[in-house]
Design an enzyme around this catalytic site. Sequence first.
Site, PDB file in Angstrom:
ATOM      1  N   HIS A  36       0.829  -1.216   0.000  1.00 30.16           N
ATOM      2  CA  HIS A  36       0.000   0.000   0.000  1.00 30.16           C
ATOM      3  C   HIS A  36       0.867   1.271   0.000  1.00 30.16           C
ATOM      4  O   HIS A  36       0.618   2.192  -0.775  1.00 30.16           O
ATOM      5  CB  HIS A  36      -0.953  -0.024   1.208  1.00 30.16           C
ATOM      6  N   HIS A  62       3.959   7.119   5.285  1.00 27.95           N
ATOM      7  CA  HIS A  62       2.760   7.808   5.773  1.00 27.95           C
ATOM      8  C   HIS A  62       1.989   7.038   6.846  1.00 27.95           C
ATOM      9  O   HIS A  62       1.233   7.638   7.609  1.00 27.95           O
ATOM     10  CB  HIS A  62       1.837   8.222   4.616  1.00 27.95           C
ATOM     11  N   ASP A  63       2.154   5.712   6.907  1.00 26.33           N
ATOM     12  CA  ASP A  63       1.459   4.937   7.948  1.00 26.33           C
ATOM     13  C   ASP A  63       2.436   4.365   8.981  1.00 26.33           C
ATOM     14  O   ASP A  63       2.029   3.582   9.838  1.00 26.33           O
ATOM     15  CB  ASP A  63       0.666   3.779   7.312  1.00 26.33           C
ATOM     16  N   GLU A  66       1.722   5.713  12.557  1.00 24.63           N
ATOM     17  CA  GLU A  66       0.353   5.321  12.936  1.00 24.63           C
ATOM     18  C   GLU A  66       0.242   3.818  13.214  1.00 24.63           C
ATOM     19  O   GLU A  66      -0.455   3.399  14.132  1.00 24.63           O
ATOM     20  CB  GLU A  66      -0.581   5.708  11.782  1.00 24.63           C
ATOM     21  N   ASP A  67       0.927   3.017  12.431  1.00 24.63           N
ATOM     22  CA  ASP A  67       0.669   1.571  12.444  1.00 24.63           C
ATOM     23  C   ASP A  67       1.828   0.676  12.875  1.00 24.63           C
ATOM     24  O   ASP A  67       1.695  -0.550  12.840  1.00 24.63           O
ATOM     25  CB  ASP A  67       0.203   1.117  11.045  1.00 24.63           C
ATOM     26  N   ASP A 123      -3.275   8.439  -1.023  1.00 24.21           N
ATOM     27  CA  ASP A 123      -3.658   7.426  -0.034  1.00 24.21           C
ATOM     28  C   ASP A 123      -5.122   7.012  -0.235  1.00 24.21           C
ATOM     29  O   ASP A 123      -5.453   5.816  -0.317  1.00 24.21           O
ATOM     30  CB  ASP A 123      -3.446   8.038   1.363  1.00 24.21           C
TER      31      ASP A 123
END
Length: 179
Positions: A36, A62-63, A66-67, A123
Amino acid sequence: MATHPSKQFMKCLQYAAHKHSEQRRKDPKCTPYVNHVINVSTILAVEAGVQDEAVLMAALLHDVVEDTDATFADVEALFGSDVCNLVCQVTDDKSLEKQERKRLQIVNAAKSSSRAKLIKLADKLDNLRDLQINTPSGWTEERREQYFVWAKKVVDNLRGTNSALEQQLDDIFRQRCLM
Ligand SMILES: Nc1nc2c(ncn2[C@@H]2O[C@H](COP(=O)(O)OP(=O)(O)O)[C@@H](OP(=O)(O)OP(=O)(O)O)[C@H]2O)c(=O)[nH]1
Ligand SMILES: [Mn+2]
């Protein structure tokens, strides 16, 4: 301009693959999560014509805060404050309730810089392309439909940023009769 990927860009690709290595997407094939973030960076480079390397690197990351267990301090130390600031602008606060996070994505979209808006557009485009083909495991049809409705509200606050990406997104929204 360099015609090859920079060392920093390659380090960033490797770091994203390493940090997301245990994660899978929610599609039936359980695609590696890193696919992704590679898609998002590729959409920017190939479809949106973005040459700003910090944006392409922030797309890969970008994640990651967050992840995964990566922190903004890690991202800043490894890739600098410009990339870190972009990642910060596209990172949800996971300590908040889901409904509040979803509401803030809509509100914060309008406030973000145009470079951060590019990442959010790509995204959403990748997530929606995926949703056109797959229903994530455990999702009802209603939940899938609601994601399109919510994503349009986010995208509506990102407009005027990149016409190629916005056209691709609008084609999807038209197919769902959302515009
Ligand atoms: N379409 C799709 N989405 C998947 C898949 N696997 C994981 N996701 C992620 O699921 C999120 C949407 O699911 P929700 O239930 O609405 O949100 P949540 O995961 O944050 O609770 C998207 O996050 P988002 O906040 O919209 O964006 P971001 O987290 O990617 O930045 C997307 O990244 C998949 O196979 N297909
Ligand atoms: Mn994402």
